[in-house]
Design a protein around this motif. Sequence first.
Motif, PDB file in Angstrom:
ATOM      1  N   THR A 162       7.068   9.658 -15.733  1.00 52.12           N
ATOM      2  CA  THR A 162       5.784   9.986 -16.349  1.00 52.12           C
ATOM      3  C   THR A 162       5.742   9.347 -17.734  1.00 52.12           C
ATOM      4  O   THR A 162       6.788   9.092 -18.361  1.00 52.12           O
ATOM      5  N   LEU A 163       4.537   9.085 -18.214  1.00 51.60           N
ATOM      6  CA  LEU A 163       4.388   8.464 -19.523  1.00 51.60           C
ATOM      7  C   LEU A 163       4.646   9.484 -20.620  1.00 51.60           C
ATOM      8  O   LEU A 163       4.299  10.669 -20.470  1.00 51.60           O
ATOM      9  N   PRO A 164       5.225   9.066 -21.732  1.00 47.45           N
ATOM     10  CA  PRO A 164       5.493  10.003 -22.835  1.00 47.45           C
ATOM     11  C   PRO A 164       4.199  10.471 -23.489  1.00 47.45           C
ATOM     12  O   PRO A 164       3.155   9.834 -23.379  1.00 47.45           O
ATOM     13  N   ASP A 165       4.283  11.591 -24.178  1.00 48.24           N
ATOM     14  CA  ASP A 165       3.131  12.105 -24.922  1.00 48.24           C
ATOM     15  C   ASP A 165       2.870  11.240 -26.154  1.00 48.24           C
ATOM     16  O   ASP A 165       3.729  10.458 -26.582  1.00 48.24           O
ATOM     17  N   GLY A 166       1.671  11.398 -26.717  1.00 49.59           N
ATOM     18  CA  GLY A 166       1.331  10.680 -27.933  1.00 49.59           C
ATOM     19  C   GLY A 166       0.761   9.306 -27.658  1.00 49.59           C
ATOM     20  O   GLY A 166       0.568   8.897 -26.507  1.00 49.59           O
ATOM     21  N   PRO A 167       0.504   8.545 -28.722  1.00 44.71           N
ATOM     22  CA  PRO A 167      -0.063   7.195 -28.571  1.00 44.71           C
ATOM     23  C   PRO A 167       0.877   6.299 -27.767  1.00 44.71           C
ATOM     24  O   PRO A 167       2.091   6.447 -27.816  1.00 44.71           O
ATOM     25  N   LEU A 168       0.276   5.363 -27.034  1.00 46.26           N
ATOM     26  CA  LEU A 168       1.048   4.482 -26.160  1.00 46.26           C
ATOM     27  C   LEU A 168       0.783   3.024 -26.513  1.00 46.26           C
ATOM     28  O   LEU A 168      -0.367   2.615 -26.705  1.00 46.26           O
ATOM     29  N   VAL A 201       4.084   0.269 -20.436  1.00 47.63           N
ATOM     30  CA  VAL A 201       3.179   1.152 -21.154  1.00 47.63           C
ATOM     31  C   VAL A 201       4.019   2.285 -21.732  1.00 47.63           C
ATOM     32  O   VAL A 201       4.741   2.966 -20.995  1.00 47.63           O
ATOM     33  N   GLY A 202       3.962   2.442 -23.049  1.00 47.55           N
ATOM     34  CA  GLY A 202       4.799   3.457 -23.674  1.00 47.55           C
ATOM     35  C   GLY A 202       6.269   3.194 -23.464  1.00 47.55           C
ATOM     36  O   GLY A 202       7.080   4.133 -23.422  1.00 47.55           O
ATOM     37  N   GLY A 203       6.640   1.929 -23.311  1.00 46.61           N
ATOM     38  CA  GLY A 203       8.020   1.562 -23.086  1.00 46.61           C
ATOM     39  C   GLY A 203       8.503   1.719 -21.667  1.00 46.61           C
ATOM     40  O   GLY A 203       9.664   1.433 -21.357  1.00 46.61           O
ATOM     41  N   VAL A 204       7.628   2.162 -20.757  1.00 47.97           N
ATOM     42  CA  VAL A 204       8.001   2.390 -19.361  1.00 47.97           C
ATOM     43  C   VAL A 204       7.385   1.288 -18.500  1.00 47.97           C
ATOM     44  O   VAL A 204       6.170   1.066 -18.568  1.00 47.97           O
ATOM     45  N   PRO A 205       8.182   0.578 -17.703  1.00 49.15           N
ATOM     46  CA  PRO A 205       7.590  -0.437 -16.810  1.00 49.15           C
ATOM     47  C   PRO A 205       6.545   0.185 -15.889  1.00 49.15           C
ATOM     48  O   PRO A 205       6.762   1.261 -15.329  1.00 49.15           O
ATOM     49  N   LEU A 206       5.431  -0.511 -15.731  1.00 51.30           N
ATOM     50  CA  LEU A 206       4.332   0.042 -14.929  1.00 51.30           C
ATOM     51  C   LEU A 206       4.751   0.347 -13.495  1.00 51.30           C
ATOM     52  O   LEU A 206       4.262   1.306 -12.892  1.00 51.30           O
ATOM     53  N   ASP A 207       5.642  -0.478 -12.917  1.00 48.37           N
ATOM     54  CA  ASP A 207       6.021  -0.230 -11.532  1.00 48.37           C
ATOM     55  C   ASP A 207       6.939   0.980 -11.380  1.00 48.37           C
ATOM     56  O   ASP A 207       7.292   1.357 -10.274  1.00 48.37           O
ATOM     57  N   GLU A 208       7.319   1.602 -12.505  1.00 44.96           N
ATOM     58  CA  GLU A 208       8.126   2.820 -12.452  1.00 44.96           C
ATOM     59  C   GLU A 208       7.324   4.057 -12.832  1.00 44.96           C
ATOM     60  O   GLU A 208       7.853   5.176 -12.822  1.00 44.96           O
ATOM     61  N   VAL A 209       6.057   3.858 -13.192  1.00 41.12           N
ATOM     62  CA  VAL A 209       5.239   4.971 -13.660  1.00 41.12           C
ATOM     63  C   VAL A 209       4.559   5.653 -12.485  1.00 41.12           C
ATOM     64  O   VAL A 209       3.997   4.990 -11.606  1.00 41.12           O
ATOM     65  N   ASP A 210       4.599   6.974 -12.464  1.00 45.42           N
ATOM     66  CA  ASP A 210       3.860   7.742 -11.473  1.00 45.42           C
ATOM     67  C   ASP A 210       2.370   7.457 -11.629  1.00 45.42           C
ATOM     68  O   ASP A 210       1.827   7.480 -12.739  1.00 45.42           O
ATOM     69  N   ARG A 211       1.696   7.158 -10.502  1.00 40.66           N
ATOM     70  CA  ARG A 211       0.284   6.769 -10.580  1.00 40.66           C
ATOM     71  C   ARG A 211      -0.583   7.856 -11.216  1.00 40.66           C
ATOM     72  O   ARG A 211      -1.498   7.571 -11.980  1.00 40.66           O
ATOM     73  N   SER A 240       0.292  10.089 -13.402  1.00 40.04           N
ATOM     74  CA  SER A 240       0.538  10.101 -14.836  1.00 40.04           C
ATOM     75  C   SER A 240      -0.174   8.938 -15.517  1.00 40.04           C
ATOM     76  O   SER A 240      -0.777   9.101 -16.585  1.00 40.04           O
ATOM     77  N   LEU A 241      -0.134   7.764 -14.880  1.00 38.17           N
ATOM     78  CA  LEU A 241      -0.783   6.586 -15.451  1.00 38.17           C
ATOM     79  C   LEU A 241      -2.277   6.802 -15.587  1.00 38.17           C
ATOM     80  O   LEU A 241      -2.868   6.499 -16.633  1.00 38.17           O
ATOM     81  N   ARG A 242      -2.906   7.335 -14.553  1.00 41.90           N
ATOM     82  CA  ARG A 242      -4.359   7.488 -14.602  1.00 41.90           C
ATOM     83  C   ARG A 242      -4.799   8.643 -15.499  1.00 41.90           C
ATOM     84  O   ARG A 242      -5.951   8.681 -15.936  1.00 41.90           O
ATOM     85  N   ARG A 243      -3.898   9.590 -15.780  1.00 39.49           N
ATOM     86  CA  ARG A 243      -4.241  10.628 -16.753  1.00 39.49           C
ATOM     87  C   ARG A 243      -4.236  10.068 -18.168  1.00 39.49           C
ATOM     88  O   ARG A 243      -5.046  10.473 -19.003  1.00 39.49           O
ATOM     89  N   ARG A 244      -3.313   9.127 -18.427  1.00 39.58           N
ATOM     90  CA  ARG A 244      -3.150   8.635 -19.796  1.00 39.58           C
ATOM     91  C   ARG A 244      -3.892   7.331 -20.053  1.00 39.58           C
ATOM     92  O   ARG A 244      -4.028   6.919 -21.201  1.00 39.58           O
ATOM     93  N   MET A 245      -4.360   6.678 -19.005  1.00 35.74           N
ATOM     94  CA  MET A 245      -5.027   5.390 -19.167  1.00 35.74           C
ATOM     95  C   MET A 245      -6.297   5.380 -18.331  1.00 35.74           C
ATOM     96  O   MET A 245      -6.281   5.717 -17.155  1.00 35.74           O
ATOM     97  N   VAL A 246      -7.418   4.974 -18.938  1.00 35.27           N
ATOM     98  CA  VAL A 246      -8.712   4.959 -18.259  1.00 35.27           C
ATOM     99  C   VAL A 246      -9.321   3.574 -18.368  1.00 35.27           C
ATOM    100  O   VAL A 246      -9.229   2.923 -19.419  1.00 35.27           O
ATOM    101  N   ALA A 277       0.799  -1.205   0.000  1.00 40.61           N
ATOM    102  CA  ALA A 277       0.000   0.000   0.000  1.00 40.61           C
ATOM    103  C   ALA A 277       0.839   1.266   0.000  1.00 40.61           C
ATOM    104  O   ALA A 277       0.367   2.323   0.319  1.00 40.61           O
ATOM    105  N   ALA A 278       2.113   1.154  -0.316  1.00 42.19           N
ATOM    106  CA  ALA A 278       2.978   2.327  -0.296  1.00 42.19           C
ATOM    107  C   ALA A 278       2.543   3.323  -1.355  1.00 42.19           C
ATOM    108  O   ALA A 278       2.161   2.965  -2.464  1.00 42.19           O
ATOM    109  N   ALA A 279       2.587   4.598  -0.996  1.00 42.34           N
ATOM    110  CA  ALA A 279       2.240   5.654  -1.937  1.00 42.34           C
ATOM    111  C   ALA A 279       3.308   5.719  -3.029  1.00 42.34           C
ATOM    112  O   ALA A 279       4.462   5.368  -2.805  1.00 42.34           O
ATOM    113  N   PRO A 280       2.931   6.177  -4.232  1.00 38.78           N
ATOM    114  CA  PRO A 280       3.929   6.283  -5.298  1.00 38.78           C
ATOM    115  C   PRO A 280       5.096   7.155  -4.872  1.00 38.78           C
ATOM    116  O   PRO A 280       4.909   8.212  -4.278  1.00 38.78           O
ATOM    117  N   ALA A 281       6.294   6.705  -5.140  1.00 35.86           N
ATOM    118  CA  ALA A 281       7.470   7.453  -4.724  1.00 35.86           C
ATOM    119  C   ALA A 281       7.629   8.708  -5.562  1.00 35.86           C
ATOM    120  O   ALA A 281       7.287   8.739  -6.745  1.00 35.86           O
TER     121      ALA A 281
END
Length: 597
Positions: free
Chosen positions: A347-353, A414-424, A426-432, A338-342
């Motif tokens: 952040t995910l890159p712009d454009g299609p993913l 996602v977008g070449g970035v491992p999910l466990d390294e993505v800021d939450r 950023s992930l929820r802005r780009r993925m629904v 349950a750790a908060a995102p570090a």
Amino acid sequence: MSTAETSTVGVIDEAQGGAVEILRRGLRSSADFLVGMRLTVLLGLVAVAGRVVLPITVQRALDGGVRHGGGTAAVVWPVAGAMVAVLLTAACSYAVSIRLYRVSETGLAASRVSAFRHLHALPLVRQESQPRGALVARVTSDIDTVSSFLQYKGLMLALSTLQMVATTVVMACYSVWLTLLVWALQLPLLVFLNRSQSFLAPRFGRLQERVGEVLAVASEALAGAETVRGYDASGYVVARADRAVTELATEQMRAQRAITAVQSLAELVPSLITVALAAAGVELVAHGWMSLGDLAAVLFLAVLFVSPTRQGVVAFTEAQRALAGWRRLLGVLDAPGAAAPAAGKRTLPDGPLGIGFEQVGFSYPTGRPVLEDFSLELVPGRRVAVVGETGAGKTTFAKLACGLVEPGRGRVLVGGVPLDEVDRASLRRRMVIVPQEGFLFDTTIAANVRFTLPDASPADIRRAFVELGLGDWLDGLPLGLDTPVGPGGALLSAGERQMVALARAHAADPAVLILDEATSAVDPDTEVRIQAALDRLTSGRTSITVAHRLISARSADLILVFDAGRIVESGPHHELLACGGPYAALHDAWIARPAQG
């Protein structure tokens, strides 16, 4: 989530440790409770001192006015001093109570928020493995027990100890022998209280568990009210509720028996002390070893000495209840995953993913592995449909793709970035994610869309409906965007809830969409409307649709056919039909169902 963790996810345990350790950790988790505590303790000490002054003034009045013949004049000043002490004690006691109530509510409000956020951040697998009512109990009734203790009994227990020490010192000034007599009778009770913790604590722990079970049964029955009535299963539900309530009542009685045993002894000891002091004191006065005023003072001091015993026993039993609540609360905060995102996560890159799976393995807490050594690359901008029999791994694949669950092995990118390294964020802005049953909060249509885009104006929200071809439906509602949806969207039909959920996803303007098919419980006309909205929503975006009915798969750029956690076929609709393989068999079976038309 590691493989080890996924295999051991179960009921959230209570925090382990001794009473002192739990108390220390509990107070640290409610740090606001300690704000201004020095002044509160100082006021409590003044109140204790004021109580101890009163017996001294009684002794002065008796010895000065009676023994030494000073008459009324010798009594006036001691009595006046006693009145001042009483008023000061009352004022300080009031201030202590108010301050304790304020800081405990502030501190425990912070604990509630912390526990709620922690529960909300738990891995989805762990959340779904817990009875919802039991989780609610952790942030409600368990914290209420702590609140009651902190507000009314916590400092009382500490001040009672100080009062016993202060009265002991003053009593010893009058008679060491009587003081020793008091402690000789009091000490066995203190030893008993210390040892009673070992059998009180487990009882209160089980009691709090039963409270959680009752809440779990009640919440489950309310959530499934439609099924209960549809199957006339009220007898089954009532029987479960009766059993849970009966078990709670039984546990309450067990706890109360233990409490009563402790309190009965606490009532007996003060009586013995009073009788013993009176008998021994009379002998001392008769032999001239102490004055009548001294004896009166000792008797008054003895009352002050034993009154904390009664109060302390109540506080002690409440402390055991509070410790049980703290153990359960701290158990939530100790739950892994349950750790908060570090700070500083990518952040995910712009454009299609695009989305990639690299040798991913996943298992639920019970049962066989769902995915093993699963690898796949989905290019950006493609509409992907996932089909297969029930239990084939479709929904698990979608949850892994959007980070709702974490793989036990391998990694998802996602977008070449491992999910466990993505800021939450950023992930929820780009993925629904649009689940099969579009959950709505108990507010208006506008508010349910706006929470994904807080600054959206009514015009922006309406545009989301219009662009999906749902504007005429929205305009047909008497209150339009201000239409209330009810708890969970209960005032709307299943299809209407999905339309609001799709508009909410569209307003967020994500790069990736994960959809659990939204047309499985709607009428044909609404199904056509929703399918058209889905086509608009997914156009130009990377999307994964879990298709329970194959109408959702026909327009996909790529169809993945799952079986036992593996992809057994892939390709567009027309090619898979022409191959005559598993997809064609699923399609033929779907066409053959009259209800599917």
